[in-house]
Design a protein around this motif. Sequence first.
Motif, PDB file in Angstrom:
ATOM      1  N   PHE A  96       0.832  -1.208   0.000  1.00  0.00           N
ATOM      2  CA  PHE A  96       0.000   0.000   0.000  1.00  0.00           C
ATOM      3  C   PHE A  96       0.866   1.257   0.000  1.00  0.00           C
ATOM      4  N   PHE A  97       1.977   1.209   0.705  1.00  0.00           N
ATOM      5  CA  PHE A  97       2.908   2.333   0.747  1.00  0.00           C
ATOM      6  C   PHE A  97       3.424   2.668  -0.653  1.00  0.00           C
ATOM      7  N   VAL A  98       3.838   1.653  -1.380  1.00  0.00           N
ATOM      8  CA  VAL A  98       4.372   1.874  -2.733  1.00  0.00           C
ATOM      9  C   VAL A  98       3.293   2.437  -3.655  1.00  0.00           C
ATOM     10  N   VAL A  99       2.083   1.866  -3.591  1.00  0.00           N
ATOM     11  CA  VAL A  99       0.990   2.323  -4.457  1.00  0.00           C
ATOM     12  C   VAL A  99       0.605   3.770  -4.125  1.00  0.00           C
ATOM     13  N   ALA A 100       0.499   4.083  -2.841  1.00  0.00           N
ATOM     14  CA  ALA A 100       0.093   5.430  -2.432  1.00  0.00           C
ATOM     15  C   ALA A 100       1.105   6.478  -2.862  1.00  0.00           C
ATOM     16  N   ALA A 104       0.739   9.565  -5.548  1.00  0.00           N
ATOM     17  CA  ALA A 104       1.097  10.939  -5.188  1.00  0.00           C
ATOM     18  C   ALA A 104       2.109  11.513  -6.162  1.00  0.00           C
ATOM     19  N   SER A 105       3.057  10.693  -6.601  1.00  0.00           N
ATOM     20  CA  SER A 105       4.050  11.164  -7.575  1.00  0.00           C
ATOM     21  C   SER A 105       3.384  11.508  -8.907  1.00  0.00           C
ATOM     22  N   GLY A 106       2.496  10.637  -9.368  1.00  0.00           N
ATOM     23  CA  GLY A 106       1.787  10.917 -10.607  1.00  0.00           C
ATOM     24  C   GLY A 106       0.934  12.174 -10.520  1.00  0.00           C
ATOM     25  N   TYR A 107       0.278  12.364  -9.378  1.00  0.00           N
ATOM     26  CA  TYR A 107      -0.527  13.576  -9.203  1.00  0.00           C
ATOM     27  C   TYR A 107       0.349  14.827  -9.240  1.00  0.00           C
ATOM     28  N   LEU A 108       1.495  14.790  -8.592  1.00  0.00           N
ATOM     29  CA  LEU A 108       2.367  15.960  -8.578  1.00  0.00           C
ATOM     30  C   LEU A 108       2.872  16.302  -9.979  1.00  0.00           C
ATOM     31  N   VAL A 109       3.143  15.282 -10.785  1.00  0.00           N
ATOM     32  CA  VAL A 109       3.551  15.539 -12.170  1.00  0.00           C
ATOM     33  C   VAL A 109       2.427  16.218 -12.940  1.00  0.00           C
ATOM     34  N   LEU A 110       1.200  15.732 -12.760  1.00  0.00           N
ATOM     35  CA  LEU A 110       0.054  16.330 -13.463  1.00  0.00           C
ATOM     36  C   LEU A 110      -0.282  17.725 -12.950  1.00  0.00           C
ATOM     37  N   SER A 111       0.056  18.018 -11.700  1.00  0.00           N
ATOM     38  CA  SER A 111      -0.289  19.320 -11.133  1.00  0.00           C
ATOM     39  C   SER A 111       0.695  20.424 -11.508  1.00  0.00           C
ATOM     40  N   LEU A 112       1.865  20.071 -12.029  1.00  0.00           N
ATOM     41  CA  LEU A 112       2.863  21.091 -12.371  1.00  0.00           C
ATOM     42  C   LEU A 112       2.368  22.083 -13.440  1.00  0.00           C
ATOM     43  N   PRO A 113       1.710  21.624 -14.533  1.00  0.00           N
ATOM     44  CA  PRO A 113       1.186  22.611 -15.490  1.00  0.00           C
ATOM     45  C   PRO A 113       0.165  23.564 -14.869  1.00  0.00           C
ATOM     46  N   LYS A 128      -6.606  27.222  -8.222  1.00  0.00           N
ATOM     47  CA  LYS A 128      -6.104  27.051  -6.853  1.00  0.00           C
ATOM     48  C   LYS A 128      -7.070  26.226  -6.013  1.00  0.00           C
ATOM     49  N   LEU A 129      -8.362  26.420  -6.234  1.00  0.00           N
ATOM     50  CA  LEU A 129      -9.346  25.632  -5.495  1.00  0.00           C
ATOM     51  C   LEU A 129      -9.271  24.161  -5.888  1.00  0.00           C
ATOM     52  N   LEU A 130      -9.087  23.897  -7.184  1.00  0.00           N
ATOM     53  CA  LEU A 130      -8.973  22.515  -7.647  1.00  0.00           C
ATOM     54  C   LEU A 130      -7.743  21.832  -7.053  1.00  0.00           C
ATOM     55  N   LEU A 131      -6.609  22.536  -7.076  1.00  0.00           N
ATOM     56  CA  LEU A 131      -5.394  21.980  -6.496  1.00  0.00           C
ATOM     57  C   LEU A 131      -5.528  21.787  -4.982  1.00  0.00           C
ATOM     58  N   LEU A 132      -6.221  22.704  -4.330  1.00  0.00           N
ATOM     59  CA  LEU A 132      -6.414  22.597  -2.886  1.00  0.00           C
ATOM     60  C   LEU A 132      -7.170  21.314  -2.528  1.00  0.00           C
ATOM     61  N   ILE A 133      -8.197  20.989  -3.283  1.00  0.00           N
ATOM     62  CA  ILE A 133      -8.998  19.794  -3.004  1.00  0.00           C
ATOM     63  C   ILE A 133      -8.147  18.531  -3.155  1.00  0.00           C
ATOM     64  N   PHE A 134      -7.393  18.443  -4.254  1.00  0.00           N
ATOM     65  CA  PHE A 134      -6.570  17.254  -4.470  1.00  0.00           C
ATOM     66  C   PHE A 134      -5.391  17.203  -3.510  1.00  0.00           C
ATOM     67  N   ASP A 135      -4.855  18.348  -3.132  1.00  0.00           N
ATOM     68  CA  ASP A 135      -3.754  18.361  -2.162  1.00  0.00           C
ATOM     69  C   ASP A 135      -4.198  17.819  -0.807  1.00  0.00           C
ATOM     70  N   ILE A 136      -5.402  18.182  -0.394  1.00  0.00           N
ATOM     71  CA  ILE A 136      -5.933  17.661   0.872  1.00  0.00           C
ATOM     72  C   ILE A 136      -6.070  16.136   0.806  1.00  0.00           C
ATOM     73  N   ALA A 137      -6.551  15.639  -0.332  1.00  0.00           N
ATOM     74  CA  ALA A 137      -6.667  14.175  -0.488  1.00  0.00           C
ATOM     75  C   ALA A 137      -5.296  13.511  -0.437  1.00  0.00           C
ATOM     76  N   MET A 138      -4.289  14.141  -1.050  1.00  0.00           N
ATOM     77  CA  MET A 138      -2.950  13.560  -1.044  1.00  0.00           C
ATOM     78  C   MET A 138      -2.305  13.607   0.343  1.00  0.00           C
ATOM     79  N   VAL A 139      -2.654  14.606   1.149  1.00  0.00           N
ATOM     80  CA  VAL A 139      -2.158  14.649   2.529  1.00  0.00           C
ATOM     81  C   VAL A 139      -2.622  13.410   3.284  1.00  0.00           C
ATOM     82  N   ALA A 140      -3.905  13.110   3.193  1.00  0.00           N
ATOM     83  CA  ALA A 140      -4.444  11.935   3.878  1.00  0.00           C
ATOM     84  C   ALA A 140      -3.858  10.646   3.314  1.00  0.00           C
TER      85      ALA A 140
END
Length: 208
Positions: A96-100, A104-113, A128-140
């Motif tokens: 689960f650690f590797v998958v999670a 997160a790595s894939g999301y960060l690549v997609l969020s750079l643009p 900014k609101l869209l990134l905020l929502i996904f960032d909160i999910a990635m924190v958890a």
Amino acid sequence: MDSSKREGEAAINIPESKSTKGKNVAHTTTLMAAPPPPRGGWKRGVAIFDFILRISGLVAALAATTTMGTTDETLPFFTQFFQFQASYDDLPAFTFFVVANAIASGYLVLSLPFSIVGIVRPHAAGIKLLLLIFDIAMVAFTAAAAAAAAAIVYLAHNGNSKTNWFAICQQFNDFCQRISGAVVASFIAAVIFIFLVVLSAVSLHRRH
């Protein structure tokens, strides 16, 4: 006689009407009272810092994924038929650690643009609101994966006599060092996500 009359007529100045003066004064007052254009300097600075944090988080998440995903150690013995091996996929928490962290790595690549668009257009609140929502999910997501793996790492180092869990790090030293480093990198990625959430929230709160 006619020429002197024409010269006199040419010398007459037509006074400016009061209505014209009023219009000019009103126009000047309007120009002076116009509010200055909004400044986006500090928001652009926050957006640049957001981009840097996303790159740093990507490095940490990738390091956690690759380190844990390539962790495998076999203890050398005299015969090839009797060996002890430790691998990350032996435990569901490490899988689960590797998958999670890979997600997160894939999301960060997609969020750079989107982060670059935030630098170009610092007043764009929708991105900014869209990134905020996904960032909160990635924190958890990353925090849960790091916490689950940290519990297994603790048992691997110290063991638990009540549950007959032996401390395997005395034998699998390289394996324990690698999984410990991966957990630390994942916690760093989780902290970076927390900073990203705070930056996005502050930027959205101070819109004016």
